[in-house]
Design a protein around this motif. Sequence first.
Motif, PDB file in Angstrom:
ATOM      1  N   ALA A 229       0.866  -1.397   0.063  1.00 59.04           N
ATOM      2  CA  ALA A 229       0.056  -0.075  -0.020  1.00 59.04           C
ATOM      3  C   ALA A 229       0.863   1.265   0.106  1.00 59.04           C
ATOM      4  O   ALA A 229       0.719   2.236  -0.779  1.00 59.04           O
ATOM      5  N   PHE A 230       1.984   1.444   0.708  1.00 55.74           N
ATOM      6  CA  PHE A 230       2.650   2.596   1.164  1.00 55.74           C
ATOM      7  C   PHE A 230       3.495   2.788  -0.335  1.00 55.74           C
ATOM      8  O   PHE A 230       3.667   3.792  -0.746  1.00 55.74           O
ATOM      9  N   THR A 231       4.338   1.774  -0.707  1.00 52.35           N
ATOM     10  CA  THR A 231       4.999   2.084  -1.965  1.00 52.35           C
ATOM     11  C   THR A 231       4.247   2.318  -3.215  1.00 52.35           C
ATOM     12  O   THR A 231       4.698   2.971  -4.005  1.00 52.35           O
ATOM     13  N   THR A 232       3.172   1.704  -3.371  1.00 53.81           N
ATOM     14  CA  THR A 232       2.266   1.801  -4.616  1.00 53.81           C
ATOM     15  C   THR A 232       1.671   3.277  -4.436  1.00 53.81           C
ATOM     16  O   THR A 232       1.590   4.113  -5.473  1.00 53.81           O
TER      17      THR A 232
ATOM     18  N   CYS B 208       8.721  -3.374  -8.352  1.00 60.58           N
ATOM     19  CA  CYS B 208       7.657  -3.099  -9.414  1.00 60.58           C
ATOM     20  C   CYS B 208       6.961  -4.591  -9.878  1.00 60.58           C
ATOM     21  O   CYS B 208       7.838  -5.473 -10.232  1.00 60.58           O
ATOM     22  N   PHE B 209       5.742  -4.606  -9.964  1.00 58.15           N
ATOM     23  CA  PHE B 209       5.091  -5.749 -10.321  1.00 58.15           C
ATOM     24  C   PHE B 209       4.653  -5.710 -11.777  1.00 58.15           C
ATOM     25  O   PHE B 209       4.018  -4.851 -12.524  1.00 58.15           O
TER      26      PHE B 209
ATOM     27  N   PRO C  79       1.640   3.956 -13.875  1.00 60.73           N
ATOM     28  CA  PRO C  79       0.639   2.792 -13.335  1.00 60.73           C
ATOM     29  C   PRO C  79       1.514   1.694 -12.964  1.00 60.73           C
ATOM     30  O   PRO C  79       0.970   0.537 -13.355  1.00 60.73           O
ATOM     31  N   ILE C  80       2.210   1.832 -12.111  1.00 56.38           N
ATOM     32  CA  ILE C  80       3.094   0.684 -11.548  1.00 56.38           C
ATOM     33  C   ILE C  80       2.798   0.330 -10.050  1.00 56.38           C
ATOM     34  O   ILE C  80       3.155   1.230  -9.253  1.00 56.38           O
TER      35      ILE C  80
ATOM     36  N   LEU D 185      -2.644   7.885 -11.289  1.00 52.74           N
ATOM     37  CA  LEU D 185      -3.909   7.778 -10.362  1.00 52.74           C
ATOM     38  C   LEU D 185      -4.259   6.260 -10.334  1.00 52.74           C
ATOM     39  O   LEU D 185      -5.029   5.783  -9.340  1.00 52.74           O
ATOM     40  N   ALA D 186      -3.888   5.413 -11.159  1.00 53.44           N
ATOM     41  CA  ALA D 186      -4.113   4.014 -11.203  1.00 53.44           C
ATOM     42  C   ALA D 186      -3.379   3.325 -10.137  1.00 53.44           C
ATOM     43  O   ALA D 186      -4.163   2.509  -9.209  1.00 53.44           O
ATOM     44  N   SER D 187      -2.230   3.759  -9.864  1.00 52.54           N
ATOM     45  CA  SER D 187      -1.403   3.410  -8.546  1.00 52.54           C
ATOM     46  C   SER D 187      -2.074   4.052  -7.407  1.00 52.54           C
ATOM     47  O   SER D 187      -2.020   3.023  -6.414  1.00 52.54           O
ATOM     48  N   ILE D 188      -2.685   5.067  -7.314  1.00 52.46           N
ATOM     49  CA  ILE D 188      -3.337   5.522  -6.259  1.00 52.46           C
ATOM     50  C   ILE D 188      -4.528   4.565  -5.914  1.00 52.46           C
ATOM     51  O   ILE D 188      -4.470   4.137  -4.690  1.00 52.46           O
TER      52      ILE D 188
END
Length: 468
Positions: free
Chosen positions: A71-74, A334-335, A84-85, A350-353
């Motif tokens: 959660a924190f890193t994303t 990174c996934f 979007p990573i 925003l997608a990562s948020i």
Amino acid sequence: MPSSATGLDRYFKISERGSSVAREVRGGFATFFAMAYIIVLNPIILGSAKDIYGHHLNSGQLVTATVLSAAFTTLLMGVIGNVPIALAAGLGVNSVVALQLAPRMSWPDAMGMVVLAGLVVMLLVATGLRERVMNAVPTGLRKGIAIGIGLFILLIGLVDSGFVSRIPDAAQTTVPLQLGANGHLDGWPVLVFALGALLTLILIIRKVPGAILISIVVMTVVAIIINLVAHVPSWGLTTPKWPGNPVATPDFGLIGHFSLFGGFHKVGILTGVLFVFTVLLSCFFDAMGTILGVGDEAGLMDAEGKFPGINKVLFVDGIAVAAGGASSSSASTCFVESTAGVGEGARTGLASIVTGVLFAVALFLTPLATMVPSQAATPALLAVGFMILAGSVRDIDWSDYTVAVPAFLAMVLMPFTYSITNGIGIGFISFCVLRLAAGRGRQVPVPMYAVSAVFVFYYAMPALGLAR
């Protein structure tokens, strides 16, 4: 458009990158569901190992550490990197921590070495070295790396769904993989994957907005119904059933339990440095390959094939490695499953948020987050793997063997060795050797020679009697 929406659009460059808020939200959800398995898998990998004193990490605490770190890193990647990573505990790195580091020292010592690797990554970013390495990679080899990642996530999807499985060593055959669990397709879980794959592809061909996310939701519902009616004995890591109690209380007991230099007292300076080097190399190049692959698929590269603002992305990745160690969840990275969100149309942070918020919610709703079976989520990887390959293969100059051969080796060795790092390493080394053999050694950037030399040493470590 409201001023708040305009501000959101400006900050994340949503319109500039040809996206929309709806696409970013769908992409964030798709990425989360595609990688939610890590909430279950990482605690299994770390929790099954024990340190030099015979201690095991608590499973409940590992779940909290894994989710909190993701959660924190994303969220950090979304706010700072604006890409979007998504990030979470890296597969491969967690095995190194569990099987190589922990048996030689205590868990806090092992996690301290992961933190040190993260600090070194941040130092490399701050000095500009990491960006120079990434910019030195020729376009053809970049495309090969992207295709390799596409094939890699395709294989991950096939294996995690049970559509393809490993043939046990007891079979004494040189064939490593087989169709289904016993050489043929059988069982409800495989059927869910097959139907999900067809549904995903049909929706994509029909250009239905939210194709990947729709498929994941629909097939999860189908899987829940099948499990209720057929009482399937095993779905793998995640059983599709509504949890009796969807709320779980997080246990933060492992957060901050690391010792920066304690491991060196156990194994010595040289071995300790090699351990940090092993973690560093895996994190460095796994993330590099993923960033290049996702960036290329999302259309974030400029006309010269470079990634604008890459230093912010790389620095967040370094923070993620250190944060993973500090939380005792192993290095976060990174996934490649982020391509599921990109396939849904995500182009910004925003997608990562959205993905990060979903991980944060999962701190308290872990039973719900782990309700989606891999058979419902992995069809997204099949579809995205194809799209990456289709979008990159035509951009490689196949007539120039000094680029085409390294690109080919990178793309096939990633899935064949189940490692992004191996694909990049062999690709780099072969590029330098072939350019030298062709009398074009001066065309090879100095950072490519330097990194290739590091890879040669890395692969030679076992032969030199140095543990890796």
